[in-house]
Design an enzyme around this catalytic site. Structure first.
Site, mmCIF file in Angstrom:
data_model
loop_
_atom_site.group_PDB
_atom_site.id
_atom_site.type_symbol
_atom_site.label_atom_id
_atom_site.label_comp_id
_atom_site.label_asym_id
_atom_site.label_seq_id
_atom_site.Cartn_x
_atom_site.Cartn_y
_atom_site.Cartn_z
ATOM 1 N N TYR A 88 0.820 -1.215 0.000
ATOM 2 C CA TYR A 88 0.000 0.000 0.000
ATOM 3 C C TYR A 88 0.856 1.268 0.000
ATOM 4 O O TYR A 88 0.329 2.359 -0.200
ATOM 5 C CB TYR A 88 -0.920 0.039 1.227
ATOM 6 N N ARG A 109 -17.406 9.200 8.403
ATOM 7 C CA ARG A 109 -17.623 7.807 8.002
ATOM 8 C C ARG A 109 -16.875 6.854 8.919
ATOM 9 O O ARG A 109 -17.386 5.767 9.244
ATOM 10 C CB ARG A 109 -17.180 7.625 6.552
ATOM 11 N N LEU A 145 -17.552 -3.991 2.146
ATOM 12 C CA LEU A 145 -18.751 -3.355 1.583
ATOM 13 C C LEU A 145 -18.837 -3.579 0.082
ATOM 14 O O LEU A 145 -19.649 -2.945 -0.599
ATOM 15 C CB LEU A 145 -18.731 -1.848 1.877
ATOM 16 N N ILE A 152 -12.430 -5.027 8.350
ATOM 17 C CA ILE A 152 -11.541 -3.856 8.302
ATOM 18 C C ILE A 152 -12.010 -2.876 7.220
ATOM 19 O O ILE A 152 -11.350 -2.726 6.183
ATOM 20 C CB ILE A 152 -10.070 -4.260 8.072
ATOM 21 N N LYS A 184 -12.561 0.588 5.154
ATOM 22 C CA LYS A 184 -11.693 1.737 4.919
ATOM 23 C C LYS A 184 -12.539 2.984 4.697
ATOM 24 O O LYS A 184 -13.576 2.942 4.031
ATOM 25 C CB LYS A 184 -10.832 1.503 3.678
ATOM 26 N N SER A 185 -12.094 4.088 5.266
ATOM 27 C CA SER A 185 -12.631 5.398 4.918
ATOM 28 C C SER A 185 -11.588 6.439 5.262
ATOM 29 O O SER A 185 -10.832 6.283 6.221
ATOM 30 C CB SER A 185 -13.933 5.700 5.666
#
Length: 277
Positions: free
Chosen positions: A53, A235, A189, A227, A229-230
């Site tokens: 990442y 959020r 999601l 886990i 992510k935002s």
């Protein structure tokens, strides 16, 4: 308190992993420190990054800036494909710790099997050595299918896999559970695609919740570690609040019925990229 309601899941060796954490996949390096600082300030105590990442340094800076005791934050990182192989893995782990500013990770994973390279079993052997030497608290894998798990000596503590309502990998989940491997959901999601489903939207209205909270509550009800992510503080706060949302058995069944076998990420049988930021 039931297993579905507990804040952590036990891993082999007495390590406990928080059931909801922050994933930082696709968080730009320049934003990682701010995002992780926000998350820690809101109450997150589990951060999941990876060498691929290219944001480990930002995560480490946030951990330092938070002032939190090291033992209060569960930190995971992953071995990138380009560093696979026994000796390379040992070096890569040290480099990851250096970038994070940590002496020891709570969990280290082989990020992808990358079977074309033929080195994931050697990489896993190096992780087992790191664990045996006390240099990492727990070791596992990510994106490993049953055929890849079968090639390993010993049992990973965790298998982190793409998992969301429209892509549930039920056979793989069953295999992991039979072997005592904790299942961790990434892209929980469906990269946002699962949030527009009328079933999810309807359940969200019933609970005065967001669709994301409904989907995360579904993961937690199933016993998965998750886990999301935002990069947005609001959020982040909403996602963390999903730990308090309780779905009925009928609601869980309705979300479970959305499985379409729709993968959004890479295929573990072929994926070989080293950097995936």
């Amino acid at each position: 308190m039931s297993a579905a309601e507990s804040a952590t899941v036990p891993l082999a060796g007495g390590v406990a992993i928080p059931r909801l954490g922050l994933g930082v996949f696709q968080v730009p390096p320049d934003d990682a420190q701010r995002v992780v600082e926000d998350a820690l300030d809101l109450g997150y105590r589990h951060v999941d990054t990876a060498a691929a990442y290219v944001n480990e340094a930002g995560v480490g800076a946030a951990l330092k800036a938070s002032g939190l005791p090291r033992e209060e934050v569960f930190v995971t990182s992953k071995l990138r494909n380009g560093d696979q192989g026994h000796d390379q893995t040992l070096r890569a782990y040290d480099e990851t710790c250096d970038r994070l500013g940590l002496e020891q990770l709570d969990l280290y994973l082989v990020h992808w099997p990358n079977p074309a390279a033929g080195r994931y079993a050697d990489s896993w052997r190096a992780l087992r050595r790191l664990h045996a030497e006390g240099r990492v608290r727990a070791v596992g894998v990510s994106n490993f299918l049953t055929e890849h798990l079968d090639a390993l000596e010993g049992v990973p503590a965790v298998n982190q896999i793409e998992l969301h309502p429209t892509f549930q990998q039920r056979d793989l989940v069953r295999t992991c559970r039979e072997r005592g491997i904790v299942v961790q959901s990434y892209s929980p999601l469906g990269q946002g695609a699962d949030l527009d489903d009328p079933v999810v939207v309807g359940i969200a209205r019933t609970h005065a919740a967001t669709p994301a909270q409904v989907v995360l509550a579904w993961h937690l009800h199933q016993g998965f570690v998750v886990i999301p992510k935002s990069a947005r503080r609001q959020r982040l706060q909403e996602n963390l609040a999903a730990t308090s949302l309780r779905l009925s058995d009928d609601e869980v069944a309705a979300v479970t019925a959305l499985d379409r076998g729709h993968r959004t990420g890479g295929d573990p049988t072929t994926f070989s990229l080293s950097q995936i930021r």
